[in-house]
Design an enzyme around this catalytic site. Structure first.
Site, short mmCIF file in Angstrom:
data_model
loop_
_atom_site.label_atom_id
_atom_site.label_comp_id
_atom_site.label_asym_id
_atom_site.label_seq_id
_atom_site.Cartn_x
_atom_site.Cartn_y
_atom_site.Cartn_z
N HIS A 197 -67.48 -56.31 54.37
CA HIS A 197 -67.94 -55.84 55.77
C HIS A 197 -69.44 -55.32 56.15
CE1 HIS A 197 -67.25 -53.10 58.65
NE2 HIS A 197 -68.71 -52.03 58.35
N SER A 252 -65.77 -58.72 60.79
CA SER A 252 -65.18 -58.79 59.95
C SER A 252 -63.78 -58.54 59.51
CB SER A 252 -66.35 -57.77 58.62
OG SER A 252 -65.89 -56.53 59.38
N HIS A 264 -72.19 -57.39 59.35
CA HIS A 264 -73.63 -56.61 60.26
C HIS A 264 -74.75 -57.31 59.47
CE1 HIS A 264 -71.71 -52.37 61.34
NE2 HIS A 264 -71.38 -52.71 60.23
N GLU A 299 -70.18 -51.81 66.44
CA GLU A 299 -68.87 -51.84 65.68
C GLU A 299 -67.87 -52.59 66.36
OE1 GLU A 299 -67.97 -51.56 62.57
OE2 GLU A 299 -69.78 -50.06 61.30
#
Length: 256
Positions: free
Chosen positions: A129, A194, A134, A175
């Site tokens: 993740h 993700s 990110h 996010e």
């Protein structure tokens, strides 16, 4: 990190206290195989449903190489480009620490990866993740600046006892944000990029709300950290999200 819990009381630590060695050599052959499986599956799933800067970041940072990325090798590319770097942590960090890391252009990465039985969901986000979701966007100069700015906003909000305002802004942009790119609706947020289950859901489900992004709406909109979102905020473009967040001052954040 913010997508799992909201810390309301600052802890008397510096962010450096949470950094540990990645111990890349401790990853097993099966750990590397799980990374490769997740990577190929997610790239195939996303296709072009994610903003172009994300796909560019994967190429720039050579994340398609087999196996769990070595943070030292990753930083050798990322840091000269945008002055960001990754560090290993053992798990969740409190929100005050997380925002302080962002403000220092440091991104925390879990030093573990999920097991095969947890491919689709795990409570505590792992290095897949963190790295796949990110880090590609942190190779984009403008997005990298926005992420640092959110860190500074978060520090100010937590100091004022209103950390949840910055947490919601982070959630609905970094996010779980969506953005238009040309005529297409694209994934912007790392949590969506993700996620095997929520990536398509966010774009295609008729059971959710998709509302125009604004910092005011982001700060006022609650979210779920343990289920698919009931609503997503959609920006006119990645550039529009960045511009609006960068224009937000701590004073205004605290009075929205």
């Amino acid at each position: 990190m913010l997508h799992r819990a909201i810390a309301t009381v600052a802890e008397p630590h510096s962010w450096q206290d949470y950094v540990v060695p990645q111990q890349w050599e401790a990853f097993t052959a099966d750990d590397h195989a799980v990374w490769d499986l997740l990577f190929v599956r997610q790239v195939d799933l996303l296709g072009t449903r994610v903003v172009t800067s994300f796909l560019d970041g994967i190429d720039l940072l050579r994340l398609s190489r087999p196996g769990v990325p070595d943070l030292g090798e990753l930083n050798a590319i990322l840091t000269p480009r945008t002055a960001w770097r990754t560090v290993a942590v053992t798990g969740l960090v409190p929100d005050d620490i997380f925002f302080a890391m962002l403000a220092a252009r440091v991104f925390p990465v879990g030093n573990f990866i999920r097991k095969r039985a947890e491919l689709d969901y795990l409570e505590e986000p792992d290095c897949f993740h963190d790295l796949f979701g990110h880090i590609p966007m942190l190779a984009d100069h403008d997005f990298a600046g926005m992420a640092e700015h959110i860190g500074r906003l978060g520090e100010a909000a937590i100091a004022a006892g209103q950390g949840e305002r910055a947490a919601r802004l982070y959630w609905h942009s970094v996010e779980f944000g969506l953005a238009c790119e040309g005529e297409a609706l694209k994934i912007l947020g790392a949590g969506l990029a993700s996620s095997f289950g929520e990536a398509h859901f966010s774009l295609e489900s008729e059971a959710v709300e998709r509302l125009p992004f604004s910092v005011e709406r982001a700060v006022a909109t609650d979210y779920k950290h343990d289920a698919f979102q009931p609503r997503y905020l959609v920006s006119r473009s990645l550039e529009a999200t960045i511009a609006e967040v960068m224009a937000l001052t701590p004073e205004r954040l605290l009075t929205i």
